[in-house]
Design a protein around this motif. Structure first.
Motif, mmCIF file in Angstrom:
data_model
loop_
_atom_site.group_PDB
_atom_site.id
_atom_site.type_symbol
_atom_site.label_atom_id
_atom_site.label_comp_id
_atom_site.label_asym_id
_atom_site.label_seq_id
_atom_site.Cartn_x
_atom_site.Cartn_y
_atom_site.Cartn_z
ATOM 1 N N GLU A 23 11.926 7.620 -9.222
ATOM 2 C CA GLU A 23 12.017 6.065 -9.039
ATOM 3 C C GLU A 23 11.383 6.048 -7.650
ATOM 4 N N ASN A 24 10.247 5.192 -7.401
ATOM 5 C CA ASN A 24 9.878 4.664 -6.438
ATOM 6 C C ASN A 24 10.611 3.650 -5.608
ATOM 7 N N GLU B 218 8.696 1.031 -9.580
ATOM 8 C CA GLU B 218 8.618 1.646 -10.867
ATOM 9 C C GLU B 218 9.648 2.570 -10.947
ATOM 10 N N LYS B 219 10.391 2.324 -12.040
ATOM 11 C CA LYS B 219 11.661 3.354 -12.134
ATOM 12 C C LYS B 219 11.604 4.064 -13.435
ATOM 13 N N LEU B 220 11.531 5.334 -13.622
ATOM 14 C CA LEU B 220 11.138 5.999 -14.730
ATOM 15 C C LEU B 220 12.372 6.536 -15.409
ATOM 16 N N ASP C 165 2.752 2.498 -3.042
ATOM 17 C CA ASP C 165 2.598 3.610 -4.028
ATOM 18 C C ASP C 165 3.522 4.618 -3.516
ATOM 19 N N LEU D 169 3.563 6.758 -8.860
ATOM 20 C CA LEU D 169 4.661 5.813 -9.164
ATOM 21 C C LEU D 169 4.467 4.603 -8.452
ATOM 22 N N ARG D 170 4.121 3.455 -9.233
ATOM 23 C CA ARG D 170 3.741 2.131 -8.626
ATOM 24 C C ARG D 170 5.107 1.614 -8.014
ATOM 25 N N ASP E 291 0.500 1.240 -18.959
ATOM 26 C CA ASP E 291 1.688 1.873 -18.835
ATOM 27 C C ASP E 291 2.054 3.286 -18.568
ATOM 28 N N GLY F 296 5.365 8.290 -15.480
ATOM 29 C CA GLY F 296 4.342 7.248 -14.739
ATOM 30 C C GLY F 296 2.796 7.418 -15.022
#
Ligand code: GTQ
Ligand code: FE2
Length: 342
Positions: free
Chosen positions: A313-314, A265-267, A319, A261-262, A230, A236
């Protein structure tokens, strides 16, 4: 609320003329939370690349390094990217040498382009490749050289504004162009670069990491070994480069990190005390900072002031990898660390 105090009378004139101010006049500076003068700001690689390319012909590498310093637009021409950190982009052409010198501000490098140039630190040549992270700590002699056929470009990060604020800047130019390179090439990597195996005969415990180079291969291996976790909802899969003897930050003044950040993926948003500078190593994304969107791609550099609400955010198809430096060790040591999510 009391009525505002009148400050245009003879009494206030008297104190101002004599270099005194009443607390009642300046109390608004005791803000409820940090209000940095530095602003969130992004330098795009498309611009940096053009400037770096032009700098290579516009200025010779003389006694000073050919390093483009990124000045924060909110800091009125001060030598600072944030209140404590300066970031720069440095270029070295084939055959060039940047004169040996030392200074009390500590420096890190993150190699952006080119392979095989060196930084010699205290007599040890450190050979650098793309994605490598390299240290030049407080008062260590260093010269840079490019004995390859390619132009090399790297990001510098230094704690210059902090060192200046503390009135602790010292600088010395070496009498020789190159300091003597008497130690084994990449010797610090041989000594300290193997996780969990430390040399028993070394007694020194420097305040900065004795490991001078953290290679991109090892960094990527570590990130990918954790890619199914996780990680942090705010950062991330984020790893700090650590001092091999203490597990702490690589320097007393700067913490350096790499984060994955995969895809998709949005942090979550967070603010922290202390400032940082981000560099996009790979991929594409967007960082919302205090409500403004910064769309980024490889090579961009972004200044993040203290207490700015930020969320990464990716947005790309693969990646995304961010490298960053911050003044976190100072903030934590002094007991100023705080975070908030709104
Ligand atoms: O390469 O040693 O961007 O001394 C600023 C000061 C780079 C360096 C900078 C420096 C260096
Ligand atoms: Fe330097």
């Amino acid at each position: 609320m009391n009525a505002p105090v009148k400050t245009e009378d003879a009494f206030h004139q008297l104190i101002h003329e004599n270099h005194m101010w009443g607390l009642w006049e300046i109390a608004s500076q005791m803000t409820p939370h940090p209000r940095p003068q530095a602003i969130p700001y992004q330098w795009k690689w498309s611009l940096l690349e053009k400037v770096v390319r032009q700098s290579a012909t516009a200025v010779p590498v003389g006694d000073e390094r050919r390093a483009m310093q990124l000045f924060n637009p909110g800091l009125n021409g001060q030598w600072a990217t944030t209140n404590t950190l300066i970031a720069a982009v440095q270029v070295l052409l084939p055959g060039e040498i940047a004169r040996a010198h030392r200074h009390t501000p500590s420096a890190i490098r993150f190699i952006m382009q080119g392979n095989g140039a060196y930084t010699a630190v205290e007599g040890e040549k450190v050979l650098m490749h793309e994605g490598d992270f390299v240290l030049t700590a407080n008062w260590q002699w260093h010269d840079h050289g490019n004995e390859t056929n390619e132009t090399v470009v790297w990001m510098d990060g230094l704690d210059v504004p902090l060192t200046k604020a503390l009135d602790c800047i010292f600088f010395e130019m070496h009498k020789e162009l190159k300091a003597e390179h008497a130690k084994p090439v990449n010797g610090s990597k041989a000594l300290y670069g193997h996780a969990n195996l430390a040399p028993t005969w070394v007694k020194e415990r420097p305040r900065f990491s004795p490991l001078m180079i953290y290679s991109f291969d090892q960094t990527m291996e570590a990130l990918h070994a954790l890619r199914d976790r996780d990680g942090s909802p705010y950062e991330g899969i984020a790893l700090e480069y650590t001092h091999p003897q203490t597990g702490g930050p690589v320097m007393p003044t700067m913490s350096c990190r790499i984060q994955l950040l995969r895809r998709g993926e949005k942090l979550k948003a967070r603010r922290v005390t202390g400032s940082s500078v981000f560099h996009v190593v790979q991929g594409q994304g967007r960082t919302l900072i205090d409500g403004n969107a910064f769309d980024w791609g490889k090579g961009d550099i972004i200044a993040l002031p203290s207490w700015a609400l930020h969320a990464h955010e990716n947005t790309g198809s693969g990646d995304a990898i961010l490298f960053s430096i911050s003044d976190r060790p100072v903030i934590e040591t002094l007991g100023f660390y705080r975070e908030a999510t709104s």
